[in-house]
Enzyme design. Structure first.
Site, PDB file in Angstrom:
ATOM      1  N   ILE A   5       0.508  -1.049  -0.055  1.00 53.25           N
ATOM      2  CA  ILE A   5       0.179   0.055  -0.012  1.00 53.25           C
ATOM      3  C   ILE A   5       0.743   1.346   0.166  1.00 53.25           C
ATOM      4  CG2 ILE A   5      -1.699   1.263   1.291  1.00 53.25           C
ATOM      5  CD1 ILE A   5      -2.846  -1.434   2.322  1.00 53.25           C
ATOM      6  N   ASP A  50      10.181   2.315   7.458  1.00 53.41           N
ATOM      7  CA  ASP A  50       9.785   0.926   7.566  1.00 53.41           C
ATOM      8  C   ASP A  50      11.119  -0.013   7.570  1.00 53.41           C
ATOM      9  OD1 ASP A  50       8.880  -1.691   7.290  1.00 53.41           O
ATOM     10  OD2 ASP A  50       7.481  -1.243   5.981  1.00 53.41           O
ATOM     11  N   ALA A  52      -4.590   2.988   8.282  1.00 50.73           N
ATOM     12  CA  ALA A  52      -4.218   1.563   8.633  1.00 50.73           C
ATOM     13  C   ALA A  52      -5.149   1.124   9.924  1.00 50.73           C
ATOM     14  CB  ALA A  52      -2.684   1.768   9.452  1.00 50.73           C
ATOM     15  N   ASP A  88      -9.691   6.922   8.301  1.00 54.91           N
ATOM     16  CA  ASP A  88     -10.596   5.872   7.904  1.00 54.91           C
ATOM     17  C   ASP A  88     -10.910   4.762   8.973  1.00 54.91           C
ATOM     18  OD1 ASP A  88     -12.070   4.402   5.920  1.00 54.91           O
ATOM     19  OD2 ASP A  88     -10.720   3.060   5.796  1.00 54.91           O
ATOM     20  N   GLU A 142     -14.220   0.411  17.107  1.00 62.59           N
ATOM     21  CA  GLU A 142     -15.123   0.518  15.922  1.00 62.59           C
ATOM     22  C   GLU A 142     -16.659  -0.580  16.056  1.00 62.59           C
ATOM     23  OE1 GLU A 142     -13.000  -0.296  12.304  1.00 62.59           O
ATOM     24  OE2 GLU A 142     -11.640   1.344  12.438  1.00 62.59           O
ATOM     25  N   HIS A 168     -13.838   3.026   7.844  1.00 62.56           N
ATOM     26  CA  HIS A 168     -13.205   2.045   7.544  1.00 62.56           C
ATOM     27  C   HIS A 168     -13.483   1.269   6.254  1.00 62.56           C
ATOM     28  CE1 HIS A 168     -10.361  -0.949   9.791  1.00 62.56           C
ATOM     29  NE2 HIS A 168      -9.859  -0.915   8.588  1.00 62.56           N
TER      30      HIS A 168
END
Length: 321
Positions: A157, A176, A236, A261, A266, A285
């Protein structure tokens, strides 16, 4: 012999369900955000050979896995396995698969859409016009060309978003520690220190998995390192961000805006203070569930299930560990 697959937390796209049904599988689905006791009951009643995990209210743990007595595979409808106790599954000899690469392009596009909407001041301009205010002097849009995008996480991504952002003239750097050096092509800058990346970026976009190390990774201290007026984008997991600290950073203007998002809880309650702020842009999401991505994820998760039930070994990239 009839085989049963239970879809926990919502339905598959019709194309994915058809893959299972065409193979003679009995398919059962539950409502979204089914809780732990609901999962246990479904497992006891249907005794599935495999489950496909979509939207759960609680972690899928060992008691739920054992409740049906014959579970052979757990397939995640997506790539984030933080709602599955993978260690427990491994201890029980149950492989856990992911739909690696199936929805990554949709997530990258969604992140770019959030970036552009915030940079171009679209939510506020839309609200002003709907309130009867037509005033170009209130426009605070920015040009993204020449702005620095900092990516936290540089898998599929992140790499896809980097190419998109580079095409519109953004300078892209990424942090990363697990990404190979050959991922950093086409002028992408490898940043070896997260704090440095945050301090130098005009936009920070999160693309790392949720692990004990990334829980609240972007906390009050790290937000304080970010440029005043920067944007934070999260497609993420919500738990990667300290939401209380984010509210403070947005309220005092240190951050100009946030595109979110995902959330720590949730579905989030309507009282979540992030929803009361004019400089947030929020979505439920859905970055990885465009119609195209949902079809791809559903088909791949169904194919992963069938492969395991038919005695095949999945490629390592599809297996959680």
């Amino acid at each position: 012999m009839e085989r049963t697959v239970v879809i926990l937390g919502g339905e598959l796209a019709s194309e994915g369900r058809l893959v299972l049904e065409d193979a003679g599988v009995n398919v059962v689905s539950t409502q979204p955000y089914i809780d732990r006791q609901g999962v246990i009951e479904v497992m006891r009643v249907h005794r599935p050979d495999a489950v496909i995990v979509r939207l759960l209210a609680d972690l899928l743990g060992p008691e739920e896995m054992r409740a049906g007595g014959q579970l052979r595979h757990i397939a995640k409808h997506g790539v984030g396995t933080n709602d599955i106790d993978v260690k427990a599954a491994t201890a029980l000899g149950i492989p856990v698969s992911m739909t690696t690469g199936s929805n990554g392009h949709s997530v990258a596009e969604h992140a770019l859409a959030l970036i552009m909407a915030l940079a171009k001041d679209l939510p506020r301009q839309d609200a002003l016009i709907r309130d009867g205010i037509w005033d170009k002097n209130q426009y605070k849009g920015r040009e993204l060309r020449g702005q620095r995008l900092g990516l936290v996480g540089f898998g599929f991504i992140g790499q896809t978003l980097a190419r998109m952002a580079g095409a519109i003239g953004m300078i892209v750097s990424a942090f990363d520690p697990h990404a190979p050096d050959d991922a950093f092509l086409d002028g992408i800058i490898r940043e070896t220190d997260l704090d440095t990346l945050l301090a130098s970026s005009d936009v920070v976009s999160l693309h790392c998995p949720l692990t004990p190390e990334t829980q609240n990774l972007i906390d009050a201290r790290r937000m304080g390192l970010m440029k005043r007026g920067a944007f934070l984008i999260n497609t993420a997991r919500g738990e990667v961000v300290d939401e209380k600290a984010l509210v403070s950073a947005l309220e005092d203007g240190h951050l100009a805006g946030a595109g979110l998002d995902s959330f720590a809880v949730e579905p989030p309650g309507t009282e979540n203070p992030l929803f009361q702020l004019s400089n947030t842009l929020v979505t439920p999401h859905v970055a990885g569930v465009t119609l195209d991505a949902k079809r791809a994820v559903s088909v791949m998760s169904a194919e992963n299930v069938l492969a395991v039930l038919n005695g095949k070994t999945l490629e390592p990239r599809f297996l959680a560990s």
